[in-house]
Design a protein around this motif. Structure first.
Motif, PDB file in Angstrom:
ATOM      1  N   LEU A  55       0.832  -1.206   0.000  1.00  0.00           N
ATOM      2  CA  LEU A  55       0.000   0.000   0.000  1.00  0.00           C
ATOM      3  C   LEU A  55       0.869   1.259   0.000  1.00  0.00           C
ATOM      4  N   ALA A  56       1.901   1.286   0.845  1.00  0.00           N
ATOM      5  CA  ALA A  56       2.788   2.454   0.909  1.00  0.00           C
ATOM      6  C   ALA A  56       3.481   2.687  -0.426  1.00  0.00           C
ATOM      7  N   ARG A  57       3.877   1.620  -1.092  1.00  0.00           N
ATOM      8  CA  ARG A  57       4.539   1.763  -2.401  1.00  0.00           C
ATOM      9  C   ARG A  57       3.583   2.284  -3.472  1.00  0.00           C
ATOM     10  N   GLN A  58       2.280   2.146  -3.218  1.00  0.00           N
ATOM     11  CA  GLN A  58       1.276   2.675  -4.148  1.00  0.00           C
ATOM     12  C   GLN A  58       0.928   4.129  -3.828  1.00  0.00           C
ATOM     13  N   GLY A  59       1.527   4.679  -2.783  1.00  0.00           N
ATOM     14  CA  GLY A  59       1.294   6.072  -2.419  1.00  0.00           C
ATOM     15  C   GLY A  59       0.360   6.285  -1.243  1.00  0.00           C
ATOM     16  N   PHE A  60      -0.112   5.207  -0.619  1.00  0.00           N
ATOM     17  CA  PHE A  60      -0.987   5.330   0.546  1.00  0.00           C
ATOM     18  C   PHE A  60      -0.164   5.781   1.751  1.00  0.00           C
ATOM     19  N   ASP A  61      -0.786   6.551   2.636  1.00  0.00           N
ATOM     20  CA  ASP A  61      -0.197   6.950   3.918  1.00  0.00           C
ATOM     21  C   ASP A  61      -0.650   5.893   4.925  1.00  0.00           C
ATOM     22  N   VAL A  62       0.225   4.946   5.237  1.00  0.00           N
ATOM     23  CA  VAL A  62      -0.168   3.725   5.930  1.00  0.00           C
ATOM     24  C   VAL A  62       0.248   3.716   7.399  1.00  0.00           C
ATOM     25  N   SER A  63      -0.703   3.322   8.232  1.00  0.00           N
ATOM     26  CA  SER A  63      -0.449   2.917   9.614  1.00  0.00           C
ATOM     27  C   SER A  63      -0.777   1.429   9.666  1.00  0.00           C
ATOM     28  N   ALA A  64      -0.056   0.703  10.496  1.00  0.00           N
ATOM     29  CA  ALA A  64      -0.289  -0.738  10.578  1.00  0.00           C
ATOM     30  C   ALA A  64      -0.125  -1.198  12.018  1.00  0.00           C
ATOM     31  N   VAL A  65      -1.034  -2.069  12.448  1.00  0.00           N
ATOM     32  CA  VAL A  65      -1.005  -2.563  13.827  1.00  0.00           C
ATOM     33  C   VAL A  65      -1.047  -4.089  13.853  1.00  0.00           C
ATOM     34  N   ASP A  66      -0.421  -4.623  14.883  1.00  0.00           N
ATOM     35  CA  ASP A  66      -0.497  -6.047  15.163  1.00  0.00           C
ATOM     36  C   ASP A  66      -0.224  -6.198  16.645  1.00  0.00           C
ATOM     37  N   PHE A  67      -0.824  -7.202  17.286  1.00  0.00           N
ATOM     38  CA  PHE A  67      -0.543  -7.353  18.708  1.00  0.00           C
ATOM     39  C   PHE A  67       0.709  -8.158  18.982  1.00  0.00           C
ATOM     40  N   SER A  68       1.347  -8.652  17.949  1.00  0.00           N
ATOM     41  CA  SER A  68       2.613  -9.357  18.101  1.00  0.00           C
ATOM     42  C   SER A  68       3.777  -8.381  17.944  1.00  0.00           C
ATOM     43  N   GLY A  69       4.519  -8.201  19.019  1.00  0.00           N
ATOM     44  CA  GLY A  69       5.694  -7.339  18.942  1.00  0.00           C
ATOM     45  C   GLY A  69       6.733  -7.869  17.969  1.00  0.00           C
ATOM     46  N   LEU A  70       6.888  -9.182  17.912  1.00  0.00           N
ATOM     47  CA  LEU A  70       7.860  -9.777  16.992  1.00  0.00           C
ATOM     48  C   LEU A  70       7.448  -9.549  15.537  1.00  0.00           C
ATOM     49  N   ALA A  71       6.150  -9.670  15.249  1.00  0.00           N
ATOM     50  CA  ALA A  71       5.670  -9.394  13.890  1.00  0.00           C
ATOM     51  C   ALA A  71       5.965  -7.951  13.510  1.00  0.00           C
ATOM     52  N   ILE A  72       5.719  -7.017  14.422  1.00  0.00           N
ATOM     53  CA  ILE A  72       5.976  -5.603  14.141  1.00  0.00           C
ATOM     54  C   ILE A  72       7.467  -5.357  13.913  1.00  0.00           C
ATOM     55  N   GLU A  73       8.324  -5.988  14.697  1.00  0.00           N
ATOM     56  CA  GLU A  73       9.775  -5.860  14.474  1.00  0.00           C
ATOM     57  C   GLU A  73      10.142  -6.297  13.058  1.00  0.00           C
ATOM     58  N   LYS A  74       9.613  -7.449  12.643  1.00  0.00           N
ATOM     59  CA  LYS A  74       9.896  -7.963  11.302  1.00  0.00           C
ATOM     60  C   LYS A  74       9.334  -7.021  10.224  1.00  0.00           C
TER      61      LYS A  74
END
Length: 163
Positions: A55-74
């Motif tokens: 989405l960001a590469r398409q020009g969207f201003d993206v926020s993203a959430v996940d409850f896994s801290g490890l997933a967010i790190e990756k």
């Protein structure tokens, strides 16, 4: 063991069959078919960030959430390698209650259908409504009980569960 702990364990072990390491084809199709223009977007349950990055590469201003801290790190590592800026946050969207930044497009690939309790799904939908601008679009990918039976894969919800 809590659901969050189970997901952390799976990210730690690499047992993440839902991770395609590419954007979901249904996301690409809806963006292109409906000609959704770049806007503020939220990816709920973003995992390692493949859809948010696309989405960001398409020009969207993206926020993203996940409850896994490890997933967010990756996800942060992947986004940095690809040179895109995304606001990633460790957050349990089900318990999120404050109205923060509103967005025009919300994408959910697999969160909504993971909640077994009707009240949890209602709370999730209410949180989406709180975050979505009036003319915004919520695109959720769900397992459907109308599909052929299977032994593995995401939880399947009936149309009544979804509604």
């Amino acid at each position: 063991m809590s659901k969050k702990d189970r997901f952390e364990e799976r990210y730690q072990s690499g047992d993440i069959p839902w991770e395609l390491d590419r954007p979901d084809k249904h996301l690409l199709n809806i963006i292109n078919k409906e000609k959704i223009q770049p806007c503020k977007a939220l990816d709920i349950g973003c995992g390692t960030g493949s859809n948010a990055i696309w989405l960001a590469r398409q020009g969207f201003d993206v926020s993203a959430v996940d409850f896994s801290g490890l997933a967010i790190e990756k996800a942060k590592e992947k986004a940095e390698k690809q040179g895109v800026k995304i606001q990633f946050e460790v957050s349990d969207f089900l318990v999120e209650s404050e109205k923060t930044q509103t967005v025009d497009f919300i994408f959910d690939r697999g969160c909504f259908h993971s909640f077994d309790e009707k009240e949890d799904r209602q709370h999730f939908a209410a949180n989406v409504a709180n975050r979505l601008n009036q003319d915004g679009l919520w695109f959720s990918m769900l397992g459907n009980t109308d599909a052929p039976p299977r032994n593995e894969g995401p939880p399947m919800r009936s149309a009544l569960d979804i509604v």
